[in-house]
Design an enzyme around this catalytic site. Sequence first.
Site, PDB file in Angstrom:
ATOM      1  CB  CYS A  26      -0.981  -0.066   1.161  1.00 30.57           C
ATOM      2  SG  CYS A  26      -2.400   0.991   0.902  1.00 30.57           S
ATOM      3  NE  ARG A  63      -8.922   5.227   3.565  1.00 30.56           N
ATOM      4  CZ  ARG A  63      -7.664   5.595   3.383  1.00 30.56           C
ATOM      5  NH1 ARG A  63      -7.371   6.823   3.003  1.00 30.56           N
ATOM      6  NH2 ARG A  63      -6.676   4.737   3.577  1.00 30.56           N
ATOM      7  CG  HIS A 108      -3.386  -3.428   4.221  1.00 30.44           C
ATOM      8  ND1 HIS A 108      -2.129  -2.958   4.485  1.00 30.44           N
ATOM      9  CD2 HIS A 108      -4.047  -2.387   3.638  1.00 30.44           C
ATOM     10  CE1 HIS A 108      -2.036  -1.686   4.099  1.00 30.44           C
ATOM     11  NE2 HIS A 108      -3.185  -1.324   3.570  1.00 30.44           N
TER      12      HIS A 108
HETATM   13  N1  GLN Z   1      -1.694   6.796   2.469  1.00 35.00           N
HETATM   14  C1  GLN Z   1      -2.004   5.944   1.455  1.00 35.00           C
HETATM   15  C2  GLN Z   1      -3.429   5.988   0.917  1.00 35.00           C
HETATM   16  O1  GLN Z   1      -4.378   6.284   1.620  1.00 35.00           O
HETATM   17  C3  GLN Z   1      -1.629   4.548   1.894  1.00 35.00           C
HETATM   18  C4  GLN Z   1      -2.635   3.880   2.746  1.00 35.00           C
HETATM   19  C5  GLN Z   1      -2.164   2.534   3.218  1.00 35.00           C
HETATM   20  O2  GLN Z   1      -0.973   2.300   3.300  1.00 35.00           O
HETATM   21  N2  GLN Z   1      -3.085   1.682   3.582  1.00 35.00           N
HETATM   22  O3  GLN Z   1      -3.577   5.714  -0.244  1.00 35.00           O
END
Ligand code: GLN
Length: 261
Positions: A95, A132, A207
């Site tokens: 990520c 998101r 993840h």
């Molecule tokens: N900050 C990044 C985003 O929101 C990475 C998020 C993450 O590592 N889960 O895209």
Amino acid sequence: MKLSIGWLYPNLMSTYGDRGNVICLQQRCQWRDMEVEIVPLQRETAIAEFKRVDLIVGGGAQDRQQEIVMRDLRGAKADALRTMLEANTPGVFTCGSPQLLGHYYEPALGQRIEGLGLLDLVSKHPGINAKRCIGNLVFEIAASPLAEELQAMLGEKPIAIGFENHGGRTYLNSVQPLGKVVSGLGNNGEDGWEGAFYGNAIATYAHGPLLPKNPFIADWLIKKALQRKYQTEINLIKLPDTLAYEARKAMLQRLNLAKIS
Ligand code: GLN
């Protein structure tokens, strides 16, 4: 045999539970009577420490922590990482980590942050009002030769299961995608690709953490790292993994993908 695992910025890049990848690698080595050393790679770490690890793990982070890391990694540390990835050091980057290995990351707020340019990709957050990308993620590993090697290990096509939670969207240039999305959004929710693969480095939005949910990927990384270090063919003892495979089955059923493999 001994494996040294470099863990990128454990304090800044552990927001999303990716330390589970480090624990999984460590435990799977210890079950096989191997010695494991975890080497934190962070702000105060000397370059020599970066260079001596056999395998690298980088987790996810929120935009602000990611920015601190991106600034700290520039220069000699970035050069060390570049040399290592180009020399096929295995790694798993989740990520926020792939975002910082690309050319740049545009956060939800503020200026574009220059990345290390080790992976030919860019990442952009469409802004604080954008949704998101959150949810279970299933993808078929397609990168070569990873997909073929995993298929030979498993005797079936390699399906990875994870959980994504990102605002940034990643767009690949010349780098190979890691896999094709079966369920979920992956790199950007538009082109159907998930992650990237370069040398022996796996970059992913999954993840979960990724490795306990997909123990075959952990074993592939361990095998690659040991073969590189000891310059000999390695055959890892098979571990039972009954619970991990039950959990995979349950998730695929929940997503109506029971027939996928
Ligand atoms: N900050 C990044 C985003 O929101 C990475 C998020 C993450 O590592 N889960 O895209």
